[in-house]
Motif scaffolding. Structure first.
Motif, PDB file in Angstrom:
ATOM      1  N   LEU A 135     -14.664  -1.060   7.188  1.00 37.58           N
ATOM      2  CA  LEU A 135     -15.015  -1.457   5.823  1.00 37.58           C
ATOM      3  C   LEU A 135     -16.476  -1.871   5.747  1.00 37.58           C
ATOM      4  CD1 LEU A 135     -14.238  -2.071   2.879  1.00 37.58           C
ATOM      5  CD2 LEU A 135     -13.691  -4.384   3.651  1.00 37.58           C
ATOM      6  N   ILE A 136     -16.943  -2.654   6.704  1.00 39.15           N
ATOM      7  CA  ILE A 136     -18.339  -3.097   6.695  1.00 39.15           C
ATOM      8  C   ILE A 136     -19.274  -1.900   6.871  1.00 39.15           C
ATOM      9  CG2 ILE A 136     -20.078  -4.531   7.846  1.00 39.15           C
ATOM     10  CD1 ILE A 136     -17.889  -6.111   6.291  1.00 39.15           C
ATOM     11  N   LEU A 137     -18.947  -1.007   7.790  1.00 39.37           N
ATOM     12  CA  LEU A 137     -19.804   0.160   8.030  1.00 39.37           C
ATOM     13  C   LEU A 137     -19.879   1.065   6.807  1.00 39.37           C
ATOM     14  CD1 LEU A 137     -18.690   0.903  11.688  1.00 39.37           C
ATOM     15  CD2 LEU A 137     -20.937   0.044  10.961  1.00 39.37           C
ATOM     16  N   THR A 138     -18.764   1.271   6.117  1.00 41.75           N
ATOM     17  CA  THR A 138     -18.794   2.099   4.909  1.00 41.75           C
ATOM     18  C   THR A 138     -19.561   1.393   3.787  1.00 41.75           C
ATOM     19  OG1 THR A 138     -16.568   1.322   4.318  1.00 41.75           O
ATOM     20  CG2 THR A 138     -16.733   3.475   5.419  1.00 41.75           C
ATOM     21  N   THR A 139     -19.551   0.077   3.774  1.00 42.59           N
ATOM     22  CA  THR A 139     -20.350  -0.675   2.810  1.00 42.59           C
ATOM     23  C   THR A 139     -21.841  -0.433   3.056  1.00 42.59           C
ATOM     24  OG1 THR A 139     -18.632  -2.362   2.583  1.00 42.59           O
ATOM     25  CG2 THR A 139     -20.857  -2.999   1.940  1.00 42.59           C
ATOM     26  N   VAL A 140     -22.245  -0.385   4.325  1.00 45.37           N
ATOM     27  CA  VAL A 140     -23.639  -0.093   4.662  1.00 45.37           C
ATOM     28  C   VAL A 140     -23.998   1.330   4.232  1.00 45.37           C
ATOM     29  CG1 VAL A 140     -25.313   0.123   6.547  1.00 45.37           C
ATOM     30  CG2 VAL A 140     -23.660  -1.765   6.551  1.00 45.37           C
ATOM     31  N   LEU A 141     -23.064   2.265   4.391  1.00 51.11           N
ATOM     32  CA  LEU A 141     -23.314   3.639   3.937  1.00 51.11           C
ATOM     33  C   LEU A 141     -23.515   3.676   2.420  1.00 51.11           C
ATOM     34  CD1 LEU A 141     -20.696   5.541   6.126  1.00 51.11           C
ATOM     35  CD2 LEU A 141     -23.178   5.478   6.463  1.00 51.11           C
ATOM     36  N   ALA A 142     -22.729   2.889   1.675  1.00 50.94           N
ATOM     37  CA  ALA A 142     -22.894   2.815   0.220  1.00 50.94           C
ATOM     38  C   ALA A 142     -24.258   2.221  -0.126  1.00 50.94           C
ATOM     39  CB  ALA A 142     -21.769   1.992  -0.398  1.00 50.94           C
ATOM     40  N   LEU A 143     -24.691   1.198   0.611  1.00 51.56           N
ATOM     41  CA  LEU A 143     -26.017   0.617   0.416  1.00 51.56           C
ATOM     42  C   LEU A 143     -27.094   1.676   0.607  1.00 51.56           C
ATOM     43  CD1 LEU A 143     -28.138  -1.744   0.291  1.00 51.56           C
ATOM     44  CD2 LEU A 143     -27.759  -1.974   2.755  1.00 51.56           C
ATOM     45  N   ASP A 144     -26.972   2.474   1.645  1.00 50.91           N
ATOM     46  CA  ASP A 144     -27.957   3.519   1.912  1.00 50.91           C
ATOM     47  C   ASP A 144     -27.982   4.558   0.789  1.00 50.91           C
ATOM     48  OD1 ASP A 144     -29.938   4.708   3.720  1.00 50.91           O
ATOM     49  OD2 ASP A 144     -28.459   6.312   3.949  1.00 50.91           O
ATOM     50  N   LEU A 145     -26.809   4.940   0.281  1.00 48.28           N
ATOM     51  CA  LEU A 145     -26.759   5.876  -0.845  1.00 48.28           C
ATOM     52  C   LEU A 145     -27.445   5.288  -2.074  1.00 48.28           C
ATOM     53  CD1 LEU A 145     -23.142   7.356  -0.664  1.00 48.28           C
ATOM     54  CD2 LEU A 145     -25.298   8.552  -0.232  1.00 48.28           C
ATOM     55  N   ALA A 146     -27.207   4.006  -2.342  1.00 47.44           N
ATOM     56  CA  ALA A 146     -27.818   3.350  -3.502  1.00 47.44           C
ATOM     57  C   ALA A 146     -29.341   3.315  -3.363  1.00 47.44           C
ATOM     58  CB  ALA A 146     -27.262   1.933  -3.661  1.00 47.44           C
ATOM     59  N   GLU A 147     -29.827   2.999  -2.165  1.00 45.54           N
ATOM     60  CA  GLU A 147     -31.272   2.978  -1.938  1.00 45.54           C
ATOM     61  C   GLU A 147     -31.877   4.365  -2.104  1.00 45.54           C
ATOM     62  OE1 GLU A 147     -32.152   1.272   1.871  1.00 45.54           O
ATOM     63  OE2 GLU A 147     -32.140  -0.741   1.059  1.00 45.54           O
ATOM     64  N   ASP A 148     -31.215   5.391  -1.548  1.00 44.48           N
ATOM     65  CA  ASP A 148     -31.710   6.766  -1.695  1.00 44.48           C
ATOM     66  C   ASP A 148     -31.749   7.187  -3.156  1.00 44.48           C
ATOM     67  OD1 ASP A 148     -32.052   7.030   1.032  1.00 44.48           O
ATOM     68  OD2 ASP A 148     -30.277   8.274   1.340  1.00 44.48           O
ATOM     69  N   SER A 149     -30.722   6.827  -3.903  1.00 48.66           N
ATOM     70  CA  SER A 149     -30.646   7.176  -5.318  1.00 48.66           C
ATOM     71  C   SER A 149     -31.779   6.512  -6.100  1.00 48.66           C
ATOM     72  CB  SER A 149     -29.289   6.752  -5.875  1.00 48.66           C
ATOM     73  OG  SER A 149     -29.188   7.092  -7.225  1.00 48.66           O
ATOM     74  N   GLU A 150     -32.045   5.240  -5.820  1.00 50.03           N
ATOM     75  CA  GLU A 150     -33.143   4.542  -6.493  1.00 50.03           C
ATOM     76  C   GLU A 150     -34.498   5.146  -6.136  1.00 50.03           C
ATOM     77  OE1 GLU A 150     -33.443   0.334  -6.253  1.00 50.03           O
ATOM     78  OE2 GLU A 150     -31.390   0.034  -6.949  1.00 50.03           O
ATOM     79  N   ARG A 151     -34.680   5.466  -4.866  1.00 50.61           N
ATOM     80  CA  ARG A 151     -35.946   6.056  -4.421  1.00 50.61           C
ATOM     81  C   ARG A 151     -36.166   7.407  -5.106  1.00 50.61           C
ATOM     82  NH1 ARG A 151     -35.508   5.169   0.607  1.00 50.61           N
ATOM     83  NH2 ARG A 151     -34.258   6.985   1.108  1.00 50.61           N
ATOM     84  N   ASN A 152     -35.120   8.228  -5.191  1.00 58.03           N
ATOM     85  CA  ASN A 152     -35.236   9.530  -5.851  1.00 58.03           C
ATOM     86  C   ASN A 152     -35.544   9.379  -7.339  1.00 58.03           C
ATOM     87  OD1 ASN A 152     -34.736  10.844  -3.438  1.00 58.03           O
ATOM     88  ND2 ASN A 152     -32.560  11.116  -3.840  1.00 58.03           N
ATOM     89  N   ALA A 153     -34.928   8.394  -7.988  1.00 59.64           N
ATOM     90  CA  ALA A 153     -35.181   8.161  -9.416  1.00 59.64           C
ATOM     91  C   ALA A 153     -36.621   7.711  -9.630  1.00 59.64           C
ATOM     92  CB  ALA A 153     -34.208   7.112  -9.955  1.00 59.64           C
ATOM     93  N   ARG A 154     -37.141   6.844  -8.751  1.00 59.64           N
ATOM     94  CA  ARG A 154     -38.550   6.402  -8.879  1.00 59.64           C
ATOM     95  C   ARG A 154     -39.492   7.573  -8.676  1.00 59.64           C
ATOM     96  NH1 ARG A 154     -36.839   1.888  -5.872  1.00 59.64           N
ATOM     97  NH2 ARG A 154     -37.622   2.850  -3.974  1.00 59.64           N
ATOM     98  N   GLU A 155     -39.209   8.443  -7.705  1.00 60.19           N
ATOM     99  CA  GLU A 155     -40.071   9.596  -7.444  1.00 60.19           C
ATOM    100  C   GLU A 155     -40.092  10.541  -8.634  1.00 60.19           C
ATOM    101  OE1 GLU A 155     -38.662  11.233  -3.773  1.00 60.19           O
ATOM    102  OE2 GLU A 155     -39.519   9.601  -2.582  1.00 60.19           O
ATOM    103  N   LYS A 156     -38.938  10.769  -9.261  1.00 56.55           N
ATOM    104  CA  LYS A 156     -38.889  11.631 -10.447  1.00 56.55           C
ATOM    105  C   LYS A 156     -39.666  11.008 -11.593  1.00 56.55           C
ATOM    106  CE  LYS A 156     -34.562  13.984  -9.504  1.00 56.55           C
ATOM    107  NZ  LYS A 156     -33.174  14.168  -9.901  1.00 56.55           N
TER     108      LYS A 156
END
Length: 168
Positions: free
Chosen positions: A144-165
């Motif tokens: 559960l903790i590891l999948t939570t970290v994966l969700a954090l990484d997805l959220a960060e990637d999504s924000e970074r992509n939105a800022r770049e666009k």
């Protein structure tokens, strides 16, 4: 227990390996490239799917659903307004919700249940590939903790992509 989550250097999608502190492969993360929902499948060392993380499309803020063994295990939601650092709520069925907070610039996060620290996360950002170190307290649900970290990484990637666009 200590784990390392390392993204593949040459990858198509969000493929990663999760190893224990001895360097033994514990889980492989298979990212689905053409998925609108940012789907990640977590497989054990034998190749069996044990969990999945996917973005919920109809949510006001970044929200990721985690399923373990085919059952809903948690929802990770980014809080709306958090100046100077990021905060996420990890909504677990029942009374044991978690809070994840940290600093995107320092790449350090802590997961807490009330005042108890459940896990600490540190991202090595000066390497050729993304890599997280995750220290999980004894008696916690490591998957559960590891999948939570994966969700954090997805959220960060999504924000970074939105800022770049937005910047282009």
């Amino acid at each position: 227990m200590r784990y390392s989550i390392s993204e593949k250097f040459f990858r198509l999608g969000e493929d990663s390996d999760i190893t224990d502190d001895a360097g033994t492969l514990v889980y492989h993360v298979d990212g689905k490239v053409l998925s609108l929902r940012h789907l990640l499948l977590v497989r054990d060392a034998g190749g069996q799917e044990v969990a999945r993380v996917q973005r919920k499309l109809l949510a006001l803020r970044a929200t990721y659903a985690i399923a373990i063994g085919g059952a809903d295990a948690a929802e990770v939601r980014k809080q709306f307004f958090t100046p100077f650092h990021d905060r996420f709520t990890v909504d677990i069925p029942g009374p044991n919700d978690l809070e994840m907070s940290g600093n995107l610039l320092a790449h350090e996060f802590t997961i807490r249940r009330g005042s108890d620290t459940v896990a600490t996360i540190s991202k090595k950002w000066l390497s050729l590939r993304d890599r997280y170190g995750v220290d999980i307290a004894n008696g916690e649900n490591d998957l559960l903790i590891l999948t939570t970290v994966l969700a954090l990484d997805l959220a960060e990637d999504s924000e970074r992509n939105a800022r770049e666009k937005h910047d282009n």
